[in-house]
Design a protein around this motif. Structure first.
Motif, PDB file in Angstrom:
ATOM      1  N   MET A 121       0.858  -1.178   0.000  1.00  0.00           N
ATOM      2  CA  MET A 121       0.000   0.000   0.000  1.00  0.00           C
ATOM      3  C   MET A 121       0.898   1.232   0.000  1.00  0.00           C
ATOM      4  O   MET A 121       2.125   1.108   0.033  1.00  0.00           O
ATOM      5  N   GLY A 122       0.303   2.400  -0.036  1.00  0.00           N
ATOM      6  CA  GLY A 122       1.127   3.600  -0.042  1.00  0.00           C
ATOM      7  C   GLY A 122       0.308   4.868  -0.048  1.00  0.00           C
ATOM      8  O   GLY A 122      -0.922   4.845  -0.125  1.00  0.00           O
ATOM      9  N   SER A 123       1.012   5.990   0.032  1.00  0.00           N
ATOM     10  CA  SER A 123       0.341   7.293   0.043  1.00  0.00           C
ATOM     11  C   SER A 123       1.298   8.357  -0.479  1.00  0.00           C
ATOM     12  O   SER A 123       2.518   8.177  -0.468  1.00  0.00           O
ATOM     13  N   ILE A 124       0.708   9.438  -0.961  1.00  0.00           N
ATOM     14  CA  ILE A 124       1.473  10.628  -1.334  1.00  0.00           C
ATOM     15  C   ILE A 124       0.973  11.768  -0.455  1.00  0.00           C
ATOM     16  O   ILE A 124      -0.231  12.034  -0.385  1.00  0.00           O
ATOM     17  N   ILE A 125       1.908  12.417   0.234  1.00  0.00           N
ATOM     18  CA  ILE A 125       1.572  13.514   1.146  1.00  0.00           C
ATOM     19  C   ILE A 125       2.085  14.811   0.538  1.00  0.00           C
ATOM     20  O   ILE A 125       3.289  14.972   0.325  1.00  0.00           O
ATOM     21  N   ARG A 126       1.169  15.721   0.245  1.00  0.00           N
ATOM     22  CA  ARG A 126       1.546  17.027  -0.313  1.00  0.00           C
ATOM     23  C   ARG A 126       2.032  17.955   0.789  1.00  0.00           C
ATOM     24  O   ARG A 126       1.558  17.917   1.926  1.00  0.00           O
ATOM     25  N   VAL A 127       2.986  18.814   0.432  1.00  0.00           N
ATOM     26  CA  VAL A 127       3.572  19.763   1.379  1.00  0.00           C
ATOM     27  C   VAL A 127       3.244  21.179   0.923  1.00  0.00           C
ATOM     28  O   VAL A 127       3.541  21.553  -0.218  1.00  0.00           O
ATOM     29  N   ASP A 128       2.612  21.941   1.802  1.00  0.00           N
ATOM     30  CA  ASP A 128       2.365  23.353   1.501  1.00  0.00           C
ATOM     31  C   ASP A 128       3.694  24.093   1.658  1.00  0.00           C
ATOM     32  O   ASP A 128       4.272  24.110   2.751  1.00  0.00           O
ATOM     33  N   PRO A 129       4.216  24.718   0.586  1.00  0.00           N
ATOM     34  CA  PRO A 129       5.552  25.328   0.665  1.00  0.00           C
ATOM     35  C   PRO A 129       5.630  26.516   1.616  1.00  0.00           C
ATOM     36  O   PRO A 129       6.713  26.857   2.087  1.00  0.00           O
ATOM     37  N   ASP A 130       4.499  27.142   1.907  1.00  0.00           N
ATOM     38  CA  ASP A 130       4.508  28.331   2.770  1.00  0.00           C
ATOM     39  C   ASP A 130       4.300  27.982   4.238  1.00  0.00           C
ATOM     40  O   ASP A 130       5.037  28.456   5.111  1.00  0.00           O
ATOM     41  N   GLU A 137      -2.734  13.361  -0.165  1.00  0.00           N
ATOM     42  CA  GLU A 137      -3.304  13.660  -1.477  1.00  0.00           C
ATOM     43  C   GLU A 137      -3.828  12.415  -2.169  1.00  0.00           C
ATOM     44  O   GLU A 137      -4.833  12.450  -2.861  1.00  0.00           O
ATOM     45  N   SER A 138      -3.136  11.294  -1.973  1.00  0.00           N
ATOM     46  CA  SER A 138      -3.501  10.073  -2.687  1.00  0.00           C
ATOM     47  C   SER A 138      -3.142   8.862  -1.836  1.00  0.00           C
ATOM     48  O   SER A 138      -2.144   8.883  -1.114  1.00  0.00           O
ATOM     49  N   CYS A 139      -3.942   7.816  -1.920  1.00  0.00           N
ATOM     50  CA  CYS A 139      -3.688   6.599  -1.148  1.00  0.00           C
ATOM     51  C   CYS A 139      -4.039   5.364  -1.968  1.00  0.00           C
ATOM     52  O   CYS A 139      -4.956   5.391  -2.785  1.00  0.00           O
ATOM     53  N   VAL A 140      -3.316   4.279  -1.714  1.00  0.00           N
ATOM     54  CA  VAL A 140      -3.612   2.964  -2.274  1.00  0.00           C
ATOM     55  C   VAL A 140      -3.641   1.978  -1.115  1.00  0.00           C
ATOM     56  O   VAL A 140      -2.663   1.859  -0.375  1.00  0.00           O
TER      57      VAL A 140
END
Length: 407
Positions: A121-130, A137-140
């Motif tokens: 399984m996995g995930s993508i975590i978005r980072v707010d640059p400010d 953001e996304s998961c499997v």
């Protein structure tokens, strides 16, 4: 895939049987020659010669077996690298087919889970640059709705802690429960991170994704097994995220090019060229009817001359925002050029008339008083004819408004 099949057909990891015969025959012949040359007068010790030959055969077989095992592992690693290359190439090639960046990241994550051994399984975590706020953001294979209840920052992530704030390398976690216990997240949030998947997450491989020198996101691949990822997996994911960063960057640039080609940069509405391309695809609704609406904003030149072009741009934005508010994606909207806007709408006509009046009232009470004239005519698939009629109706409406204003 073609590249991988081509490599297999070459059989670069297999020796021809003639080389095996040569490597066996020459040393054995040498042994026999030496034995005969230095044999005592009593004769050749055939038992000793046989033993030497057997030891050589055993050693050759063992070394060949170990060599083939190493070659097989290297071949498997090569296939994984080629698989990663194929995956990122496919993502870049098909980038224009994805609706938005979220869909693109979903595809990227699915590819990553499929090409890395041990990843379940996995995930993508978005980072707010400010603000450095993190958001899943996304998961499997993980319940993203549960993960989205966690509000945390980059500084609270194990990627940040294990790289001492640099977030510049892939990290492998062999015991997620132990590493989470050292974070500042609440016990409830730590439990969600571990149990949002069907099987509890026990090990994770996390890699930062940098785009244009800035931390864009973190790619996490997870497993329900302890110690599921090796150093080789770490290297593979490093390659994957590097290629993924290039794919995401190319995707963003292609989307920006598309945006520039199809949309008006000031208002965000379709531009004239793209609008006219979409008109033939308009879906007519017989029960509601279709109508072409032409809108001409009042006094744009006067606003530009007296208040400045910045205020003129704001007035255009206000008008486009109000159009989007009332019609949104259900209708086909465009800035036709200058102070002129056009919309292809589904009826009924009386509802469109009501909405146009609401727009006028809302704009009259705004920070910049904006007015407009409009023409509305039925649309039956004859674009040029409808546009001419709408243009004439708009000028009649403009003349009526001027007469009323002068009374």
């Amino acid at each position: 895939m073609k590249q991988r099949d081509s490599l297999k057909r070459k059989r670069i990891d297999t020796l021809d049987y003639r080389f095996h015969i040569l490597l066996l025959a020459l040393p054995l012949a040498l042994f026999m020659g030496l034995f005969m040359l230095f044999a005592p007068e009593s004769g050749v010790n055939w038992m000793a010669l046989l033993l030497v030959c057997l030891v050589y055969l055993l050693g050759y077989s063992l070394s060949y077996y170990l060599h083939q095992g190493r070659i097989s592992r290297l071949w498997h690693h090569l296939e994984q690298v080629v698989g990663i290359n194929d995956a990122t190439y496919e993502l870049v090639l098909l980038s224009s087919h994805y609706q938005d960046e979220h869909a693109f990241l979903d595809a990227l994550l699915n590819k990553a889970v499929s090409v890395i051994n041990g990843a379940e399984m996995g995930s993508i975590i978005r980072v707010d640059p400010d603000t450095h706020q993190l958001e899943f953001e996304s998961c499997v294979g993980i319940d993203i709705s549960r993960l989205k209840t966690i509000h945390f920052t980059l500084e609270q992530s194990f990627e940040y802690r294990l790289t001492k704030g640099k977030c510049d390398r892939v990290v492998v976690i062999d015991d997620m429960r132990n590493i989470n216990a050292g974070s500042t997240l609440s016990e409830e949030e730590q439990e969600i991170l571990l149990t949002a998947a069907k099987d509890p997450i026990r090990s994770t491989l996390s890699s930062p994704i940098h785009i244009d020198g800035k931390l864009y996101a973190m790619l996490n691949l997870d497993s329900s097994q302890m110690g599921a990822f090796s150093d080789y997996d770490r290297n593979l994911v490093s390659i994957l995220t590097h290629e993924a960063a290039n794919a995401i960057s190319l995707y963003q640039k292609s989307r920006r090019i598309t945006q520039l080609a199809q949309f008006d940069t000031l208002t965000g509405l379709h531009n004239r060229r793209h609008f006219e391309e979409q008109v033939p695809n308009w879906q007519h609704n017989d029960s509601l009817g279709s109508f072409l609406v032409l809108i001409d904003m009042d006094n744009l030149k006067k606003i530009n001359d007296q208040l400045g072009h910045t205020r003129g741009d704001q007035a255009l934005k206000l008008l486009s925002q109000v159009m989007q508010k009332y019609w949104g994606k259900k209708q086909l909207l465009a800035r036709f050029g200058g102070d002129e806007f056009v919309a292809l709408c589904q009826g009924p006509e009386y509802r469109l008339q009501e909405q146009l009046q609401c727009m006028l009232e809302e704009l009259a009470d705004g920070p910049i008083k904006v007015g407009f004239s409009y023409g509305i005519v039925p649309y039956a698939g004859h674009w040029e004819q409808a546009f001419t009629l709408a243009d004439a109706a708009m000028y009649r409406h403009k003349g009526n408004r001027k007469r009323v204003a002068n009374l």
